[in-house]
Design a protein around this motif. Structure first.
Motif, short mmCIF file in Angstrom:
data_model
loop_
_atom_site.label_atom_id
_atom_site.label_comp_id
_atom_site.label_asym_id
_atom_site.label_seq_id
_atom_site.Cartn_x
_atom_site.Cartn_y
_atom_site.Cartn_z
N PRO A 19 0.82 -1.22 0.00
CA PRO A 19 0.00 0.00 0.00
C PRO A 19 0.85 1.26 0.00
N ARG A 75 -9.11 -0.01 3.83
CA ARG A 75 -7.69 -0.21 3.59
C ARG A 75 -6.91 -0.41 4.89
N PHE A 76 -7.45 0.04 6.02
CA PHE A 76 -6.74 -0.09 7.29
C PHE A 76 -6.86 -1.48 7.90
N ASN A 81 -0.90 -1.10 6.20
CA ASN A 81 -1.48 0.23 6.33
C ASN A 81 -1.45 0.71 7.77
#
Length: 538
Positions: A19, A75-76, A81
């Motif tokens: 990422p 995304r976390f 991330n």
């Protein structure tokens, strides 16, 4: 094209799928988390006198927001991330507090208001250089990714345990509860965790130093700090450590040619050498900019000016090396102590008062960012399966470097905007007052003799221990810190470690690692929240 499953659990066909930090949809969050870190650092260092490791706070924030059922936060869920989030907040915390506000507080206390902006610019450049040298040195022979780096290891274990929700999570939770409870009754339980993770010889030296400093009056009838014994030992040990570092980076990479590619350092001896040489050149340039910008060159002859420039650049580089080595082995970085040592040396050389203020301000700007970024990269290295996929590891490390630089930018803007508000209320880091008081007190030949005598002792101890154990630097670090309880906990921790490894072998050792990570995390969380509550009460 081979399909791979990365540490986060994502399936990918390319190592380039790590990422990215600069994602438009997350830019606002990046600004907010870095701003939070900078504000926390400024508040705590001015009102309480400490700068907490906020990495674990950033990790918890990332974990919490990953459960928010909004697409932008999906995304976390990836551990990588979450690592970028903790890198951002911790980088902003240490750079704002230790790397920026502390250095500019020194000329402020000396009544040199016209030096504040030049000093802020110089400190900003120093912090960026500091982290950049670490980025190009991390996972080299000297600053190995396999080193302990306890706070970074603890953060990674917390992230992994939260994601796996298995036996490791239970062990981590037990360690966190124990760490917080111990801290609540005044026991430095984080030292248990550090003793279970770090180098035995280095921690033993640190523990001996802590105990000797804590009980020197009872044992010897004198306060060893008042006689500059710790300072002399650190000077001697630090000088030998620097020679050992130079010797190490001159070695040919062919010495490790028989290692498998996955086991070799990702940074070669040549890269390490280039990082150090480039860093010294940049520090020399920054020192020249500071000398001109602050006007201290007018108080020195041309020869003394050249000497000051070289000494300032050497002090900056040496400080971050000593701080980095101590941080790797013990989880503590003696930036205050190293700054004080180079200040005393500068006083003995005979630099003018204002030049001494700029010298120590420049020196203390380097070191904290170096150690903090190393902790962050260690956390990332553990999350990325300890560099087994070298391409993926380097890609992730690069994104963490971007996160660190971004957090520095936010911290610089915030400090530039708010420092006058703090100074107007006489809110400055307590350490800055110590430096200024030392400058005002002056130095004499008696101090020089004591430093020289004990420097021989420190040099001998460091030489005997060697580059891998760093017992001279860690002994001096302990001697400079008044915390005998921490020394006791180190030896309690080492005793437990010996018993567990003897009777339970490698399995017990791994469980101690997780428990230790929990103890460090729990202690850090307790310190953070209790400090914040104290701020609120004020």
């Amino acid at each position: 094209m081979n399909t791979k499953v990365y540490p986060s659990g994502d399936v990918s066909t390319s190592p380039d799928t790590h990422p990215k930090f600069f994602v438009t949809s997350q830019l606002l969050f990046n600004v907010l988390i870095a701003s939070l870190g900078a504000i926390i650092g400024l508040e705590l260092i001015t009102r309480v006198g400490i700068t907490p490791n906020t990495s674990i706070i950033g990790a918890l924030v990332a974990i919490i927001i990953s459960y928010i059922p909004i697409k932008i936060f999906n995304r976390f869920k990836r551990l990588e991330n979450q690592t970028l989030v903790q890198t951002s907040i911790s980088g902003a915390t240490f750079s704002a507090a230790n790397g920026l506000l502390l250095p500019i507080a020194i000329p402020f206390l000396m009544g040199q208001q016209d030096m504040l902006i030049p000093m802020l610019i110089g400190a900003s450049l120093a912090v960026i250089t500091d982290a950049s040298i670490l980025y190009f040195s991390f996972d080299s022979k000297l600053f190995s990714a396999k080193g302990a780096w306890p706070p970074g290891f603890a953060t990674a274990e917390a992230l992994k345990a939260a994601a796996n929700k298995g036996k490791s999570a239970v062990l981590l939770g037990v360690g966190m509860v124990g760490g917080a409870l111990g801290k609540s009754v005044g026991i430095p339980t984080e030292m248990l965790g550090i003793a279970w993770i770090s180098n035995v010889f280095a921690l033993s030296a640190l523990g001996i130093g802590l105990l000797l400093r804590g009980y020197s009056t009872e044992l010897f009838g004198v306060d060893i700090n008042a006689h500059y014994i710790p300072h002399g030992i650190m000077i001697g040990a630090g000088m030998v450590a620097l020679f050992q570092i130079l010797k190490l980076i001159r070695r040919d990479d062919s010495e490790s040619g028989d290692e498998s590619n996955s086991q070799r350092p990702t940074r070669s001896a040549l890269q390490m050498k280039l990082a150090m040489c480039s860093g010294f050149s940049v520090y020399l340039t920054i020192a020249l900019m500071l000398a001109i910008g602050t006007g201290i060159y007018t108080d020195m002859s041309f020869g003394m000016m050249i000497g000051w420039l070289i000494f300032a650049a050497v002090a900056a580089l040496a400080s971050e090396m000593i701080v980095g080595i101590a941080a790797m082995h013990s989880g503590w970085f003696p930036s205050f102590a190293t700054g004080l040592i180079f200040l005393v040396l500068g006083m003995l050389i005979g630099f003018p008062t204002e030049a001494l203020g700029v010298l120590v301000a420049f020196t203390v700007a380097t070191g904290p960012a170096f150690a903090d970024m190393a902790y962050d990269l260690k956390a990332g290295w553990v999350i990325r399966k300890e560099g087994k996929d070298q391409e993926f590891e380097l890609a992730g490390r690069k994104q963490q470097y971007f996160a660190e630089l971004f957090s520095f930018g936010i911290a610089i803007l915030i400090v530039a905007f708010v420092h006058q508000f703090y100074f107007a209320q006489d809110l400055v880091p307590p350490v800055a007052r110590v430096y200024v008081a030392t400058i005002e007190a002056g130095a004499d030949s008696g101090i020089a003799k004591m430093l020289a005598l004990w420097a021989i002792v420190g040099a001998a101890i460091q030489y005997i221990g060697g580059i891998s154990r760093q017992i001279g630097v860690l002994l001096a670090t302990g001697l400079l810190i008044m915390s005998p309880k921490a020394g006791i906990m180190i030896f309690v921790g080492l005793a437990i470690r010996f018993i567990v490894v003897k009777y339970f072998g490698e399995k017990g050792k791994k469980q101690l690692y997780v428990l230790g990570a929990g103890a460090i995390s729990g202690s850090a969380l307790y310190s953070f929240f209790t400090s914040t509550l104290k701020l609120g009460s004020k």
